[in-house]
Write an enzyme that holds these catalytic residues in place. Structure first.
Site, PDB file in Angstrom:
ATOM      1  N   HIS A  44      24.506  36.438  42.288  1.00 23.78           N
ATOM      2  CA  HIS A  44      24.857  35.012  42.299  1.00 23.78           C
ATOM      3  C   HIS A  44      23.778  34.184  42.989  1.00 23.78           C
ATOM      4  CE1 HIS A  44      28.001  31.900  41.814  1.00 23.78           C
ATOM      5  NE2 HIS A  44      27.394  31.336  42.851  1.00 23.78           N
ATOM      6  N   ASP A  46      22.536  29.892  42.991  1.00 23.89           N
ATOM      7  CA  ASP A  46      22.896  28.546  42.545  1.00 23.89           C
ATOM      8  C   ASP A  46      21.690  27.637  42.336  1.00 23.89           C
ATOM      9  OD1 ASP A  46      25.847  28.022  42.255  1.00 23.89           O
ATOM     10  OD2 ASP A  46      25.874  28.990  44.211  1.00 23.89           O
ATOM     11  N   GLU A 147      30.675  29.985  36.949  1.00 27.33           N
ATOM     12  CA  GLU A 147      31.427  30.086  38.202  1.00 27.33           C
ATOM     13  C   GLU A 147      32.627  29.139  38.188  1.00 27.33           C
ATOM     14  OE1 GLU A 147      30.730  30.131  43.030  1.00 27.33           O
ATOM     15  OE2 GLU A 147      29.359  28.984  41.766  1.00 27.33           O
ATOM     16  N   HIS A 174      37.152  28.787  40.800  1.00 26.98           N
ATOM     17  CA  HIS A 174      36.320  28.434  41.939  1.00 26.98           C
ATOM     18  C   HIS A 174      37.304  28.112  43.067  1.00 26.98           C
ATOM     19  CE1 HIS A 174      33.277  26.196  44.392  1.00 26.98           C
ATOM     20  NE2 HIS A 174      32.629  27.300  44.089  1.00 26.98           N
ATOM     21  N   HIS A 220      36.473  34.390  44.645  1.00 31.46           N
ATOM     22  CA  HIS A 220      37.188  33.101  44.632  1.00 31.46           C
ATOM     23  C   HIS A 220      38.656  33.171  44.204  1.00 31.46           C
ATOM     24  CE1 HIS A 220      34.042  30.124  45.603  1.00 31.46           C
ATOM     25  NE2 HIS A 220      33.208  30.919  44.965  1.00 31.46           N
ATOM     26  N   HIS A 241      29.864  37.585  44.585  1.00 34.03           N
ATOM     27  CA  HIS A 241      29.342  37.136  45.887  1.00 34.03           C
ATOM     28  C   HIS A 241      30.471  37.076  46.901  1.00 34.03           C
ATOM     29  CE1 HIS A 241      30.554  33.580  43.676  1.00 34.03           C
ATOM     30  NE2 HIS A 241      30.353  32.761  44.685  1.00 34.03           N
ATOM     31  N   ASP A 310      24.109  34.543  47.190  1.00 38.78           N
ATOM     32  CA  ASP A 310      24.623  33.164  47.137  1.00 38.78           C
ATOM     33  C   ASP A 310      23.573  32.156  47.586  1.00 38.78           C
ATOM     34  OD1 ASP A 310      26.471  31.249  46.490  1.00 38.78           O
ATOM     35  OD2 ASP A 310      27.894  31.708  48.083  1.00 38.78           O
TER      36      ASP A 310
END
Length: 420
Positions: A44, A46, A147, A174, A220, A241, A310
């Site tokens: 993961h 971003d 995600e 999420h 999540h 993650h 992450d």
């Protein structure tokens, strides 16, 4: 005499320091050797969201060779020996019931364009074999994970379309409930459960993901969802993650009973580096991250561990792990703690390759099964921004919804005129 004693003390300290530095260097040398033999696969990152936030996805305005406002750029990727990356196609929960699908498609698009702009660094990948081929070519295999289930707008057709665009995992939620799954905040008591885990449609979606060969990501979600999916999925699952709850009791982390189930089903937990999930505080060290690796190995075995840093999605990272270039330090720390070469290689990438390969085998075994085209019940997704076309028993609902929307707009107009 005193000067002789002082000199001897300094010599002893220098020798001890040199021995320590030499040992540290040997662990790092070994780490880099192992990373040259097995791809580091991170679950993961971003960076795509940072490209939206900072540049509105206008790649013409950014050079990833020189970008310094992110945890991730090309020099850092190369220094960190990043063999493969699941880039996150993330959009916020605020987009649910609005433009989540459009925004997610734009995030998928920016990953494709990034790979095309820097072909010497990235190779777009959709399979376990693609990862292996990219590693041989010394390029970073670039996969996509969406995600948050809100990105689907509760549509199996959207799920299938995103798979065709290269998406290879979906994080079921999420930090918001969807019309078919509860998110991790439910377990904190800050949000109510709407489905006691998964709704009937949520279970349909799991079956369809198995048919497609799309990885199911349980980062999540609530513990109820974790257990329901682990009990019903034909393919291994991932936590892209998340870290160990017993080390840091945060509801985004994975409890021991679930770690054991992940072992039984041959899935993977990819350790998150976010300080709040590592130490449940604002500060952390590399050794704290390694504690999560050790604990997961103890409870679930070395076969369920991976990396899920992450980066570019968090605000606080451990001292020494400030960006993606630093990841080899974690590998060196694991070696210092006595991890074998085989265990390290498993965590680096072999575990994820096995999980993805198994999902592909499940997909191939379901090749004769037709796509699920039964939509979510309209009552479960009805809102002012959604039409009911195709739902033949919801025509009245559609008319009422349209009328309510018109009345709302008219009321807003009246308020505006009055205020002016």
């Amino acid at each position: 005499m005193l000067s002789t004693v002082i000199s001897a003390a300094y010599l002893t300290l220098w020798i001890s320091s040199s021995v320590f530095t030499s040992a540290q260097d040997s662990y790092m040398t070994k780490a880099l050797q192992l990373m040259s033999e097995t791809p580091l696969i991170d679950g993961h990152n971003d960076l795509p969201w940072q490209l939206r936030q900072q540049f509105n996805n206008e790649l013409s305005r950014v050079d990833l060779n020189t970008l310094e406002s992110t945890h991730t750029n090309i020099p850092k990727i190369k220094e960190g020996r990043l063999g493969a990356q699941f880039w996150s196609a993330y959009v916020p929960c605020e987009s649910q019931y609005k433009d989540a699908v459009r925004q997610t498609l734009e995030q998928i698009d920016v990953v494709h364009r990034m790979c095309k702009k820097y072909p010497e660094t990235f190779m777009f990948a959709t399979s376990s074999q693609d990862i292996i081929e990219a590693f041989k070519m010394k390029r970073t295999a670039s996969l996509i994970g969406v995600e948050g289930g809100h990105s689907l707008d509760s549509s199996l057709a959207t799920l299938r379309t995103m798979y065709q665009l290269g998406v290879r995992y979906l994080t079921l939620t999420h930090s918001c409930n969807t019309p078919w799954a509860d998110n991790w905040l439910v377990d904190t008591g800050s949000e109510p459960s709407e489905h006691h885990g998964l709704s009937a449609f949520g279970k349909q979606l799991i079956v369809e993901m198995n048919r497609l060969g799309m990885l199911i990501d349980l980062a999540h979600v609530t513990e109820a969802v974790m257990n329901q999916v682990l009990n019903m999925s034909q393919a291994p699952v991932i936590f892209s993650h998340s870290s160990a709850y017993s080390i840091c009791p945060h509801k985004r982390n994975v409890p021991d009973d679930v770690l054991r189930k992940v072992n039984e089903t041959q899935g993977i937990v990819m350790v998150n580096f976010y300080n709040d999930y590592v130490t449940c505080s604002k500060t952390a060290k590399i050794s704290d991250v390694a504690d999560h690796f050790d604990h997961i190995k103890t409870v679930g075995g070395a076969g369920i561990i991976g990396f899920g840093g992450d980066y570019d999605g968090v605000t606080r990272l451990p001292e020494g792990l400030e960006d993606v270039s630093k990841v080899p330090k974690v590998v060196a720390e694991l070696l210092r703690r006595g991890w074998t070469d085989e265990e390290v290689k498993a965590a680096l990438g072999e575990n994820l390759l096995r999980v993805l390969s198994q999902a592909e085998k499940v997909r191939d075994g379901l090749n004769g099964k037709t796509p699920d085209d039964v939509p979510i019940p309209y009552d479960e997704v009805k809102n002012l921004c959604r039409t009911s076309y195709g739902y033949h028993n919801a025509g009245a609902d559609h008319s009422l919804g349209a009328m309510a929307l018109l009345l709302t707009l008219a009321l807003q107009a009246v308020v505006t005129v009055t205020a002016s």
